[in-house]
Scaffold this active site. Sequence first.
Site, PDB file in Angstrom:
ATOM      1  N   ASP A  95       4.283  -6.612  -8.946  1.00 27.65           N
ATOM      2  CA  ASP A  95       5.733  -6.667  -8.672  1.00 27.65           C
ATOM      3  C   ASP A  95       6.374  -7.653  -9.700  1.00 27.65           C
ATOM      4  O   ASP A  95       6.019  -8.676  -9.371  1.00 27.65           O
ATOM      5  CB  ASP A  95       5.864  -6.811  -7.250  1.00 27.65           C
ATOM      6  CG  ASP A  95       7.371  -6.783  -6.621  1.00 27.65           C
ATOM      7  OD1 ASP A  95       8.118  -5.776  -7.367  1.00 27.65           O
ATOM      8  OD2 ASP A  95       7.814  -7.081  -5.675  1.00 27.65           O
ATOM      9  N   ASP A 279      10.007  -6.175   1.230  1.00 22.15           N
ATOM     10  CA  ASP A 279       9.258  -7.193   1.703  1.00 22.15           C
ATOM     11  C   ASP A 279      10.130  -7.992   2.832  1.00 22.15           C
ATOM     12  O   ASP A 279       9.170  -8.328   3.791  1.00 22.15           O
ATOM     13  CB  ASP A 279       9.204  -7.855   0.334  1.00 22.15           C
ATOM     14  CG  ASP A 279       8.503  -9.129   0.313  1.00 22.15           C
ATOM     15  OD1 ASP A 279       7.832  -9.438   1.456  1.00 22.15           O
ATOM     16  OD2 ASP A 279       8.540 -10.067  -0.667  1.00 22.15           O
TER      17      ASP A 279
END
Length: 338
Positions: A95, A279
């Site tokens: 990411d 997240d």
Amino acid sequence: MSRISYQDLGLVNTKAMFKNAIEHQFAVPAYNFNNLEQLQAIVTACAESDSPFILQVSSGARKYAHQTLLRFLAEGAGAMLRELNPHLRFALHLDHGDTFELCKTCIDSGFSSVMIDGSHHSFEDNIALTRKVVDYAHQYDVSVEGELGVLAGIEDEVSSEHSTYTHPEEVIEFVKKTNVDSLAISIGTSHGANKFKPEQCTRDASGVLVPPPLRFDILEEIEKKIPGFPIVLHGASSVLPKYVKMINEFGGKIEDAVGIPEEQLRKAARSAVCKINIDSDGRLVFTAMIRKVFKDKPGEFDPRKYLAPARDELKNMILEKNKNVLGSAGKGKLIFAS
Ligand code: G3H
Ligand code: 13P
Ligand code: ZN
């Protein structure tokens, strides 16, 4: 160190996942993890809901957990998943990779997908950097996500005060010149639990902050320019009020937290958006549950006693997202159907 291929670890790249997501109008969830309990929650929830998924790791996560241990944790997750749901597979994704070297290291250590985030560079430099990563990654059939447009807030080490929406007129050239496999865009989402300032929001009858809607008009323009091309939405946590309330009730202090309403994520998932990054929602669940245990049982000092409730509630949240928001539940068998 010799190169480890993701195929040998039983992982998949994102190609078939995204093709199916577009065809069947759902989005693949990309959940960040940093530790064992988050990983357990993601794997068990996705196995149980039969949802294809992307396990994503930031450079901060690699530093926190140790890059070698983290890779073995992901490999272990693959073995665990094959026991729980033998036909299901996942992609292991970097990411917000910010350099070619970091992307190469991840590709060489078994990642099946990487993001190269050149969004803070000029258009030309972003193309050049992204192209370099793509040329390396594609030799090994690793997928690459690029980004055009800047999200408001903090993007790992890249701080951007104001967002710059993606310019639809740039996407054709970017996709053509870089040969990326998917494109992260900026249409009003941002990272973290405070996605909008209170002054950007309105309030409903009970005083709850209502965020401005995502710029679906920009998404539609982009879709017209690159029909059927996989689009990625970062900063897509909903910041569920239930967990913010718990955190504040049990001694925390999180103010003016606002996320992306689930209805807008459902709408995005039915479009060319085929990867949705989550997240912060997981972080909020964890914090809320741990704070609750500490409040209810101040004498507790066995980490398993406060991490297990956090892990179990995170699993429930992921089940709910897969089933009722992203629409990815029950789509696991499609991975090999393309
Ligand atoms: O987009 C950022 C992700 O939420 C990862 O955050 O860099 O704090 O691990 P992190
Ligand atoms: P949230 O902060 O909204 O969960 O976004 C996560 C993300 O985009 C990771 O890349
Ligand atoms: Zn992100």
